[in-house]
Design a protein around this motif. Sequence first.
Motif, PDB file in Angstrom:
ATOM      1  N   GLU A  56       0.817  -1.212   0.000  1.00 24.08           N
ATOM      2  CA  GLU A  56       0.000   0.000   0.000  1.00 24.08           C
ATOM      3  C   GLU A  56       0.855   1.268   0.000  1.00 24.08           C
ATOM      4  O   GLU A  56       0.395   2.320  -0.413  1.00 24.08           O
ATOM      5  N   ASP A  57       2.083   1.177   0.473  1.00 21.30           N
ATOM      6  CA  ASP A  57       2.961   2.336   0.556  1.00 21.30           C
ATOM      7  C   ASP A  57       3.152   2.971  -0.827  1.00 21.30           C
ATOM      8  O   ASP A  57       3.587   2.285  -1.769  1.00 21.30           O
ATOM      9  N   PRO A  58       2.822   4.257  -0.993  1.00 23.41           N
ATOM     10  CA  PRO A  58       2.903   4.904  -2.310  1.00 23.41           C
ATOM     11  C   PRO A  58       4.301   4.857  -2.925  1.00 23.41           C
ATOM     12  O   PRO A  58       4.439   4.658  -4.141  1.00 23.41           O
ATOM     13  N   ARG A  80       6.716   2.622  -2.431  1.00 25.06           N
ATOM     14  CA  ARG A  80       7.041   1.267  -2.883  1.00 25.06           C
ATOM     15  C   ARG A  80       6.236   0.922  -4.141  1.00 25.06           C
ATOM     16  O   ARG A  80       6.741   0.293  -5.065  1.00 25.06           O
ATOM     17  N   ARG A  81       4.970   1.354  -4.191  1.00 34.09           N
ATOM     18  CA  ARG A  81       4.165   1.091  -5.389  1.00 34.09           C
ATOM     19  C   ARG A  81       4.760   1.808  -6.604  1.00 34.09           C
ATOM     20  O   ARG A  81       4.750   1.277  -7.715  1.00 34.09           O
ATOM     21  N   ALA A  82       5.264   3.014  -6.384  1.00 34.62           N
ATOM     22  CA  ALA A  82       5.874   3.768  -7.482  1.00 34.62           C
ATOM     23  C   ALA A  82       7.109   3.049  -8.018  1.00 34.62           C
ATOM     24  O   ALA A  82       7.334   2.986  -9.237  1.00 34.62           O
ATOM     25  N   LYS A  83       7.905   2.473  -7.129  1.00 30.84           N
ATOM     26  CA  LYS A  83       9.092   1.726  -7.548  1.00 30.84           C
ATOM     27  C   LYS A  83       8.701   0.476  -8.318  1.00 30.84           C
ATOM     28  O   LYS A  83       9.327   0.120  -9.327  1.00 30.84           O
ATOM     29  N   LEU A  84       7.651  -0.196  -7.851  1.00 31.02           N
ATOM     30  CA  LEU A  84       7.181  -1.391  -8.549  1.00 31.02           C
ATOM     31  C   LEU A  84       6.616  -1.024  -9.919  1.00 31.02           C
ATOM     32  O   LEU A  84       6.803  -1.765 -10.896  1.00 31.02           O
ATOM     33  N   ALA A  85       5.933   0.109 -10.000  1.00 26.44           N
ATOM     34  CA  ALA A  85       5.393   0.557 -11.283  1.00 26.44           C
ATOM     35  C   ALA A  85       6.518   0.825 -12.278  1.00 26.44           C
ATOM     36  O   ALA A  85       6.397   0.539 -13.478  1.00 26.44           O
ATOM     37  N   GLU A  86       7.621   1.360 -11.793  1.00 21.35           N
ATOM     38  CA  GLU A  86       8.773   1.619 -12.658  1.00 21.35           C
ATOM     39  C   GLU A  86       9.379   0.309 -13.162  1.00 21.35           C
ATOM     40  O   GLU A  86       9.735   0.183 -14.334  1.00 21.35           O
ATOM     41  N   LEU A  87       9.466  -0.686 -12.267  1.00 27.22           N
ATOM     42  CA  LEU A  87      10.037  -1.977 -12.646  1.00 27.22           C
ATOM     43  C   LEU A  87       9.135  -2.722 -13.627  1.00 27.22           C
ATOM     44  O   LEU A  87       9.614  -3.489 -14.464  1.00 27.22           O
ATOM     45  N   ALA A  88       7.829  -2.496 -13.526  1.00 30.56           N
ATOM     46  CA  ALA A  88       6.864  -3.184 -14.392  1.00 30.56           C
ATOM     47  C   ALA A  88       6.406  -2.301 -15.535  1.00 30.56           C
ATOM     48  O   ALA A  88       5.397  -2.590 -16.173  1.00 30.56           O
ATOM     49  N   SER A  89       7.115  -1.220 -15.803  1.00 30.52           N
ATOM     50  CA  SER A  89       6.730  -0.192 -16.770  1.00 30.52           C
ATOM     51  C   SER A  89       6.342  -0.800 -18.123  1.00 30.52           C
ATOM     52  O   SER A  89       6.961  -1.772 -18.573  1.00 30.52           O
ATOM     53  N   SER A 145      -1.959   4.355  -9.147  1.00 25.08           N
ATOM     54  CA  SER A 145      -3.299   4.862  -8.822  1.00 25.08           C
ATOM     55  C   SER A 145      -4.090   3.913  -7.935  1.00 25.08           C
ATOM     56  O   SER A 145      -4.945   4.349  -7.163  1.00 25.08           O
ATOM     57  N   ALA A 146      -3.823   2.622  -8.015  1.00 20.23           N
ATOM     58  CA  ALA A 146      -4.561   1.666  -7.190  1.00 20.23           C
ATOM     59  C   ALA A 146      -4.077   1.745  -5.746  1.00 20.23           C
ATOM     60  O   ALA A 146      -2.870   1.758  -5.496  1.00 20.23           O
ATOM     61  N   PRO A 147      -4.982   1.791  -4.769  1.00 18.12           N
ATOM     62  CA  PRO A 147      -4.557   1.907  -3.369  1.00 18.12           C
ATOM     63  C   PRO A 147      -3.905   0.644  -2.819  1.00 18.12           C
ATOM     64  O   PRO A 147      -3.201   0.690  -1.815  1.00 18.12           O
ATOM     65  N   LEU A 148      -4.118  -0.491  -3.492  1.00 16.78           N
ATOM     66  CA  LEU A 148      -3.569  -1.762  -3.029  1.00 16.78           C
ATOM     67  C   LEU A 148      -2.979  -2.512  -4.207  1.00 16.78           C
ATOM     68  O   LEU A 148      -3.603  -2.617  -5.263  1.00 16.78           O
ATOM     69  N   PHE A 149      -1.768  -3.030  -4.020  1.00 13.01           N
ATOM     70  CA  PHE A 149      -1.117  -3.828  -5.046  1.00 13.01           C
ATOM     71  C   PHE A 149      -0.707  -5.150  -4.414  1.00 13.01           C
ATOM     72  O   PHE A 149       0.032  -5.177  -3.421  1.00 13.01           O
ATOM     73  N   LEU A 150      -1.233  -6.235  -4.954  1.00  8.65           N
ATOM     74  CA  LEU A 150      -0.936  -7.569  -4.436  1.00  8.65           C
ATOM     75  C   LEU A 150       0.102  -8.242  -5.327  1.00  8.65           C
ATOM     76  O   LEU A 150      -0.061  -8.304  -6.554  1.00  8.65           O
ATOM     77  N   LEU A 151       1.165  -8.736  -4.727  1.00  9.12           N
ATOM     78  CA  LEU A 151       2.190  -9.479  -5.445  1.00  9.12           C
ATOM     79  C   LEU A 151       2.029 -10.953  -5.095  1.00  9.12           C
ATOM     80  O   LEU A 151       2.130 -11.342  -3.921  1.00  9.12           O
ATOM     81  N   TRP A 152       1.770 -11.762  -6.106  1.00  6.03           N
ATOM     82  CA  TRP A 152       1.501 -13.187  -5.903  1.00  6.03           C
ATOM     83  C   TRP A 152       2.792 -13.963  -6.115  1.00  6.03           C
ATOM     84  O   TRP A 152       3.399 -13.899  -7.188  1.00  6.03           O
ATOM     85  N   ILE A 153       3.201 -14.696  -5.083  1.00 10.77           N
ATOM     86  CA  ILE A 153       4.541 -15.274  -5.009  1.00 10.77           C
ATOM     87  C   ILE A 153       4.510 -16.799  -5.077  1.00 10.77           C
ATOM     88  O   ILE A 153       3.861 -17.454  -4.251  1.00 10.77           O
ATOM     89  N   ALA A 154       5.203 -17.358  -6.068  1.00 10.69           N
ATOM     90  CA  ALA A 154       5.474 -18.794  -6.070  1.00 10.69           C
ATOM     91  C   ALA A 154       6.544 -19.025  -5.008  1.00 10.69           C
ATOM     92  O   ALA A 154       7.661 -18.513  -5.117  1.00 10.69           O
ATOM     93  N   ASP A 155       6.206 -19.774  -3.971  1.00 13.09           N
ATOM     94  CA  ASP A 155       7.032 -19.787  -2.759  1.00 13.09           C
ATOM     95  C   ASP A 155       7.410 -21.211  -2.347  1.00 13.09           C
ATOM     96  O   ASP A 155       6.605 -21.941  -1.765  1.00 13.09           O
ATOM     97  N   LEU A 156       8.649 -21.595  -2.669  1.00  9.09           N
ATOM     98  CA  LEU A 156       9.184 -22.880  -2.211  1.00  9.09           C
ATOM     99  C   LEU A 156      10.032 -22.717  -0.953  1.00  9.09           C
ATOM    100  O   LEU A 156      10.457 -23.719  -0.368  1.00  9.09           O
ATOM    101  N   SER A 157      10.258 -21.482  -0.522  1.00  8.57           N
ATOM    102  CA  SER A 157      11.137 -21.257   0.632  1.00  8.57           C
ATOM    103  C   SER A 157      10.567 -21.868   1.903  1.00  8.57           C
ATOM    104  O   SER A 157      11.316 -22.423   2.732  1.00  8.57           O
ATOM    105  N   ARG A 158       9.267 -21.760   2.077  1.00 13.47           N
ATOM    106  CA  ARG A 158       8.629 -22.324   3.273  1.00 13.47           C
ATOM    107  C   ARG A 158       8.768 -23.845   3.293  1.00 13.47           C
ATOM    108  O   ARG A 158       9.062 -24.450   4.331  1.00 13.47           O
ATOM    109  N   LEU A 159       8.603 -24.473   2.124  1.00 14.90           N
ATOM    110  CA  LEU A 159       8.725 -25.928   2.040  1.00 14.90           C
ATOM    111  C   LEU A 159      10.169 -26.365   2.257  1.00 14.90           C
ATOM    112  O   LEU A 159      10.427 -27.418   2.870  1.00 14.90           O
ATOM    113  N   ARG A 160      11.129 -25.590   1.767  1.00 17.90           N
ATOM    114  CA  ARG A 160      12.550 -25.911   1.967  1.00 17.90           C
ATOM    115  C   ARG A 160      12.879 -25.898   3.458  1.00 17.90           C
ATOM    116  O   ARG A 160      13.591 -26.784   3.960  1.00 17.90           O
TER     117      ARG A 160
END
Length: 284
Positions: free
Chosen positions: A86-88, A90-99, A106-121
């Motif tokens: 939600e931090d503006p 951090r969202r701005a930095k992510l928008a730049e990376l995903a340009s 503009s969206a108040p919430l950005f969800l990043l969906w993570i394929a996560d094997l670290s917990r299983l490891r």
Amino acid sequence: MSVSHVAAVPETSPTPADLVRQRYGSDQKAATADWNPALDAILSHRSVRAYLPNPVPENLLHLIVAAAQSAPTSSSLQAWSVVAVEDPERRAKLAELASPNPQIISAPLFLLWIADLSRLRKISAEHGKTGEGLDYLESFLLATIDTALAAQNALVALESLGLGTCYIGGIRNHPAEVGELLGLPPEAFAVFGMTVGYPDPAVETEVKPRLPQSLVLHREQYQVAPPETALAAYDDTMKSFQAGQGMAVRGWTGVVANRIADVGALKGRHVLLDVVRRLGFKVK
């Protein structure tokens, strides 16, 4: 007069037959006799790229995660996580990376969906196992599938509650930098993002027509040669949609051909396998 936070409901709600017709831009054989509210939400889906600044309530976020966790998961491994941003700044930095994806800002919430094997490891190590099964393509594929299933459950739940969403595949343009920004551990990879918020009622978004079922539904065996007339008709349908939305009128097949034309069309993702391995995935 105060402005409503949610887009106004049309005076006449579309019928099930209307929703099916909108989804294809033409009549289809889909029966509507057994219609229900879940189908309303699913067939009404449209990507939203303009949002009101109103925040998404915290308790609603937890409800959405519950919906995501209700999705099927292979062998109950639950090999995914989600990072809510939600931090503006951090969202701005992510928008730049995903340009270019200004809706992340503009969206108040950005969800990043993570394929996560670290917990299983970690669980494997705690049980005195090597976790060698995590080192193969199957496990990476399993994690990405689990992630996609969970995210789609969340999307349907969000849209059923009147919120708008948009998947952001551009988050894979710079996966290592995204991982660093999110503090991801080894063997955790952001598969895609999802913008979330209340749609701006001043910006109308129509349902984008999909391919006719004659091109995607196969009986018993795959039909290698699809009806060319169906593709031509779909090109015309998409041209009408594009014109109505004020977009460049290019149809569908031409857009697809450009999207996969060469390595440059992948926007840096041609090195994804190497990056994924640098992020700790073995992917044998």
